[in-house]
Scaffold this motif. Structure first.
Motif, PDB file in Angstrom:
ATOM      1  N   LYS A  39      43.175  51.060  45.445  1.00 40.46           N
ATOM      2  CA  LYS A  39      43.744  50.313  44.416  1.00 40.46           C
ATOM      3  C   LYS A  39      45.212  50.859  44.397  1.00 40.46           C
ATOM      4  CE  LYS A  39      45.794  49.267  40.458  1.00 40.46           C
ATOM      5  NZ  LYS A  39      46.047  50.376  39.431  1.00 40.46           N
ATOM      6  N   GLY A  42      51.219  51.595  40.200  1.00 46.20           N
ATOM      7  CA  GLY A  42      52.100  52.608  39.664  1.00 46.20           C
ATOM      8  C   GLY A  42      53.586  52.798  40.542  1.00 46.20           C
ATOM      9  N   ASN A 200      41.790  43.052  35.409  1.00 41.46           N
ATOM     10  CA  ASN A 200      42.352  44.537  35.656  1.00 41.46           C
ATOM     11  C   ASN A 200      42.041  44.803  37.021  1.00 41.46           C
ATOM     12  OD1 ASN A 200      41.742  47.417  35.619  1.00 41.46           O
ATOM     13  ND2 ASN A 200      43.156  47.122  34.059  1.00 41.46           N
ATOM     14  N   ASP A 202      42.052  47.707  38.650  1.00 37.87           N
ATOM     15  CA  ASP A 202      41.114  48.892  38.829  1.00 37.87           C
ATOM     16  C   ASP A 202      39.651  48.185  38.846  1.00 37.87           C
ATOM     17  OD1 ASP A 202      43.191  51.192  38.794  1.00 37.87           O
ATOM     18  OD2 ASP A 202      43.412  50.508  36.591  1.00 37.87           O
ATOM     19  N   LEU A 219      41.970  55.422  43.671  1.00 39.57           N
ATOM     20  CA  LEU A 219      42.813  54.694  42.730  1.00 39.57           C
ATOM     21  C   LEU A 219      44.132  55.567  42.433  1.00 39.57           C
ATOM     22  CD1 LEU A 219      39.991  54.423  39.899  1.00 39.57           C
ATOM     23  CD2 LEU A 219      40.658  52.594  41.506  1.00 39.57           C
ATOM     24  N   THR A 221      47.714  56.202  40.867  1.00 43.34           N
ATOM     25  CA  THR A 221      48.120  56.052  39.293  1.00 43.34           C
ATOM     26  C   THR A 221      49.531  56.908  39.315  1.00 43.34           C
ATOM     27  OG1 THR A 221      47.489  56.605  37.230  1.00 43.34           O
ATOM     28  CG2 THR A 221      46.750  58.027  38.502  1.00 43.34           C
ATOM     29  N   ASN A 222      50.147  57.079  38.188  1.00 40.17           N
ATOM     30  CA  ASN A 222      51.305  57.948  37.977  1.00 40.17           C
ATOM     31  C   ASN A 222      51.015  59.139  37.339  1.00 40.17           C
ATOM     32  OD1 ASN A 222      52.886  55.873  38.958  1.00 40.17           O
ATOM     33  ND2 ASN A 222      53.629  55.016  37.064  1.00 40.17           N
ATOM     34  N   THR A 223      49.780  59.787  37.450  1.00 40.05           N
ATOM     35  CA  THR A 223      49.616  61.114  36.803  1.00 40.05           C
ATOM     36  C   THR A 223      48.708  61.615  37.958  1.00 40.05           C
ATOM     37  OG1 THR A 223      47.313  60.497  36.035  1.00 40.05           O
ATOM     38  CG2 THR A 223      48.751  60.013  34.571  1.00 40.05           C
ATOM     39  N   MET A 255      44.192  54.503  31.031  1.00 37.94           N
ATOM     40  CA  MET A 255      43.298  55.182  31.823  1.00 37.94           C
ATOM     41  C   MET A 255      41.691  54.710  31.682  1.00 37.94           C
ATOM     42  SD  MET A 255      44.603  57.222  33.921  1.00 37.94           S
ATOM     43  CE  MET A 255      43.574  58.644  34.539  1.00 37.94           C
ATOM     44  N   LYS A 258      40.578  52.169  34.238  1.00 39.52           N
ATOM     45  CA  LYS A 258      40.596  52.855  35.289  1.00 39.52           C
ATOM     46  C   LYS A 258      39.468  54.001  35.616  1.00 39.52           C
ATOM     47  CE  LYS A 258      44.772  54.187  36.466  1.00 39.52           C
ATOM     48  NZ  LYS A 258      45.130  53.193  37.727  1.00 39.52           N
ATOM     49  N   ILE A 275      40.911  59.638  41.927  1.00 40.86           N
ATOM     50  CA  ILE A 275      41.844  59.192  41.179  1.00 40.86           C
ATOM     51  C   ILE A 275      43.396  60.182  41.570  1.00 40.86           C
ATOM     52  CG2 ILE A 275      42.920  58.832  38.813  1.00 40.86           C
ATOM     53  CD1 ILE A 275      40.255  58.237  37.592  1.00 40.86           C
ATOM     54  N   ASP A 277      47.532  60.948  42.466  1.00 40.26           N
ATOM     55  CA  ASP A 277      48.888  60.946  42.139  1.00 40.26           C
ATOM     56  C   ASP A 277      49.786  60.279  43.094  1.00 40.26           C
ATOM     57  OD1 ASP A 277      51.379  61.019  40.997  1.00 40.26           O
ATOM     58  OD2 ASP A 277      51.105  63.176  40.624  1.00 40.26           O
TER      59      ASP A 277
END
Length: 301
Positions: A39, A42, A200, A202, A219, A221-223, A255, A258, A275, A277
């Motif tokens: 996925k 971000g 969605n 995710d 996945l 993501t921005n974290t 989240m 996700k 998950i 970054d």
């Protein structure tokens, strides 16, 4: 783990480069021929350097014998176009409220703009990407999502043309990956009456990984991954621990879908769900091909 480029005064030696390459060997052997669903979203979708490094990572995975499948979102790009037409995005429990006009924008951005840009990036990096939506080849059958109010469990919230997955026909993905192509999928599904649904990304990635019995679901993501209430990275989680994080509010907002889709995929037979970054350069390769994890791994138990 530091992702900074070494200073010019301390270049990487040929021996270090060779060691890095050989570190990938057991992973290449273990995952050869296996399906990896990614996925993509971000910052990795909006920063030009991260976009190029993502495309190169995907091509490299394909060339060493893995079968990557990319499912993408497009939230920032959708927001930009909605703002240009004078609409403000609205979210309920991490899901975008999608009226008919917003759905037109979603289709325009996801299928017409973002999907084609990712395909071009991968092709430019030396891969052979093919863009799809869930409408192509009957890939994603969908129905209207009925969302229950958290405050009033007996009430339902209408969030418009937002869909949930009714069926996945993976044959078009299998045909493409088996013939050397990299599928790039926009998360738009078809209803029984020919209507389109925004789903969605995710959730789509998780369900495709589950149906195809993928080796990994990644996945981006921005974290840094899943964080506890003190902001500390949780590197490994089980289903029971995730239920606790839902209950105490640690996992909330964007989240929610996700983590839910990650957990469903893990319970549904996907070997490992990560998950990671997406703001880290070459995060995908670091997660799959090296000893250094860059996120949270979720196990079913």
């Amino acid at each position: 783990m530091s992702t900074a480029t070494p200073p010019a005064s301390a270049p990487i030696s040929p021996a270090q480069k060779a060691a890095t390459l050989t570190e990938a060997l057991p992973y290449i052997r273990r995952f050869h021929g296996k399906l990896i669903v990614v996925k993509y979203g971000g910052n990795a979708m909006t920063d030009d350097n991260l976009k190029r490094s993502f495309a190169r990572d995907v091509v490299l995975l394909k060339l060493v014998g893995l079968n990557p499948v990319v499912v993408h979102g497009g939230g920032p790009q959708i927001e930009q176009l909605l703002a240009r037409v004078g609409k403000k995005g609205e979210f309920v429990q991490g899901m975008r409220v999608t009226d008919a006009e917003t759905m037109d924008v979603v289709e325009m951005v996801l299928a017409g703009q973002v999907n084609k840009e990712i395909v071009e990036l991968i092709n430019h990096a030396g891969g052979r990407a093919v863009g799809l939506t869930g409408q192509d080849g009957g890939l994603i059958g969908a129905r209207k999502l009925r969302m229950t109010s958290r405050e009033k469990p007996d009430e339902q919230i209408d969030i418009g043309q937002v869909g949930e997955i009714e069926s996945i026909d993976p044959r078009i993905i299998q045909t493409l990956t088996g013939n050397g192509f990299i599928p790039v999928i926009a998360p738009i599904g078809s209803g029984g009456e020919g209507e389109t649904y925004n789903i969605n990304a995710d959730v789509v990635a998780g369900k495709i990984a589950e149906i195809l019995k993928a080796e990994k679901l990644v996945l981006m993501t921005n974290t840094p991954g899943v964080l506890d209430q003190q902001g500390k990275l949780l590197t490994g989680l089980t289903a029971a621990q995730i239920d606790e994080l839902f209950a105490d509010g640690t996992i909330s907002g964007g989240m929610l879908p996700k983590i839910s889709s990650a957990l469903d995929a893990a319970r549904g037979g996907v070997s490992a769900v990560h998950i990671i970054d997406g703001r880290v350069d070459h995060a995908l390769l670091l997660e799959i091909m090296t000893d250094h994890g860059v996120g949270t791994m979720i196990r079913s138990h």
